[in-house]
Write an enzyme that holds these catalytic residues in place. Structure first.
Site, PDB file in Angstrom:
ATOM      1  CG  ASP A   6      31.986 -85.809 -24.990  1.00 43.47           C
ATOM      2  OD1 ASP A   6      31.435 -85.696 -23.839  1.00 43.47           O
ATOM      3  OD2 ASP A   6      32.581 -84.946 -25.607  1.00 43.47           O
ATOM      4  CG  ASP A  27      34.341 -81.511 -21.202  1.00 41.54           C
ATOM      5  OD1 ASP A  27      35.061 -80.025 -20.821  1.00 41.54           O
ATOM      6  OD2 ASP A  27      33.907 -81.417 -22.306  1.00 41.54           O
ATOM      7  CD  GLU A  30      34.699 -85.312 -22.931  1.00 42.23           C
ATOM      8  OE1 GLU A  30      34.865 -84.229 -22.853  1.00 42.23           O
ATOM      9  OE2 GLU A  30      35.266 -86.010 -23.655  1.00 42.23           O
ATOM     10  CE  LYS A  50      31.678 -83.997 -29.251  1.00 45.69           C
ATOM     11  NZ  LYS A  50      32.169 -83.505 -27.914  1.00 45.69           N
ATOM     12  CE  LYS A 103      36.521 -79.560 -24.068  1.00 44.00           C
ATOM     13  NZ  LYS A 103      35.118 -79.798 -24.247  1.00 44.00           N
TER      14      LYS A 103
END
Length: 351
Positions: free
Chosen positions: A193, A244, A219, A166, A268
């Site tokens: 990400d 995403d 991402e 992250k 998701k």
């Protein structure tokens, strides 16, 4: 068999360490668990976490959403309930409002109840024949570069060699972190990400500084609404770009893929509205040969369970799996159908 009762409760699971991204920080998983009971006493369970920064739903909103539609599902069969849940008519009454996470919780509860009514397992429901292990990434939370490097080393030493790192809005910090991890841990797979934290210019700076690094993907570098920026980044990058937050529904996915705004998509359950809708997206991806990640928010064991069954069922379509919540729990969960060994996930012996 008809549905006779729908109840909810709020649950929490403490994490080993705080989870930090560009969008939020938390020390626990908080989620709504929904129980759906039929006239024979069978119970199906679904869950939805509070991720307001992404889905716009906090715990109160999820609870209110489920309560606003609860009466509509009573005295229906599971099949009828699923059809109603995913129909436009569910929102025809102004007093009824349901977001994607609340919808996902109901969807998985209806499916799990239906499976119990038929005296089958979820593995049988999804027609899974191959249970050789699959692999999830593990999240390295946003922190100082040195702390993130140490977290990455610890994960690697525990057999967790697929790292989703992250990063935040400071792109030079991101460059520093990723270069340190990549140089120190030569055998890890690195997924970056950004959680929408960068501008187009930031993204190009990062990509330029990664030319001698092996990175699996980047991402959602820019905000979800900026498909034009995402497309330009994808065109400029040798590193695959994963959409995403830009893809919630099948319609979103088609828009991104047909416009070539990203190379891959992250599915998701909490974004698309449950297993039923995730399968629609996965079937489209299979047909169009689109590479997928099956991801998650920080979630409870039942929602992770059903996502993992889906991951095994669509292993030909899903290249990356981001279902590492159980690895982040402070204590192991007895409610999981699966065991985690480093990055590898196997089905428990449930008999």
């Amino acid at each position: 068999m008809k549905i006779t009762n729908i109840t909810t409760q709020v649950k929490q699971i403490e994490l080993k360490t705080p989870f930090k991204t560009a969008l939020r920080e938390t020390s626990h998983v908080e989620f709504v668990r929904v129980h759906i009971e039929d006239e024979n006493g069978f119970v199906g369970i679904g869950e939805a976490p509070a991720t307001k920064a992404i889905t716009g739903e906090d715990i109160e909103i999820i609870l209110n959403s489920i309560e606003s539609v609860r009466e509509k599902f009573l005295n229906l069969t599971c099949k009828e309930a699923l059809e109603l849940l995913h129909s436009v008519s569910i929102l025809s009454n102004e007093e009824c409002s349901i977001g994607s996470s609340a919808k996902a919780a109901l969807d998985m509860a209806f499916i799990s109840l239906h499976v119990k009514q038929e005296n089958r397992s979820l593995a049988e429901h999804f027609c899974i024949e191959d249970f050789t292990p699959i692999k999830t990434d593990v999240t390295i939370s946003l922190n100082s570069a040195d702390v993130m490097l140490e977290d990455a080393k610890k994960a690697y030493n525990e057999g967790k060699y697929i790292l989703k790192v992250k990063v935040g809005s400071d792109v030079l910090h991101a460059v520093d972190v990723i270069r340190k991890i990549a140089k120190e841990l030569l055998h890890v797979q690195i997924l970056v990400d950004a959680n929408q934290a960068w501008s187009f210019e930031d993204s190009l700076i990062f990509i330029k500084n990664m030319q001698d690094m092996k990175i699996e993907l980047i991402e959602q570098p820019v905000i979800a609404a900026d498909l034009d920026g995402l497309k330009k980044i994808a065109e400029a990058s040798d590193i695959p770009i994963l959409a995403d937050e830009a893809v919630f529904t099948l319609e979103d996915v088609k828009k991104v893929i047909e416009s070539k705004s990203a190379d891959m998509i992250n599915i998701k359950l909490m974004k698309c509205g449950g297993v039923t809708k995730a399968i629609e997206i996965l079937e489209y991806a299979r047909e169009k040969k689109v590479t997928c990640m099956l991801g998650s928010m920080l979630e409870g064991p039942y929602s992770i369970n059903i996502a993992l069954y889906l991951a095994f069922a669509y292993r030909d379509v899903i290249r990356y799996i981001d279902l590492d919540s159980p690895l982040l729990y402070k204590e192991p969960s007895a409610e999981l159908d699966f065991e985690f060994f480093g990055c590898e996930i196997t089905l428990r012996n449930l008999h």
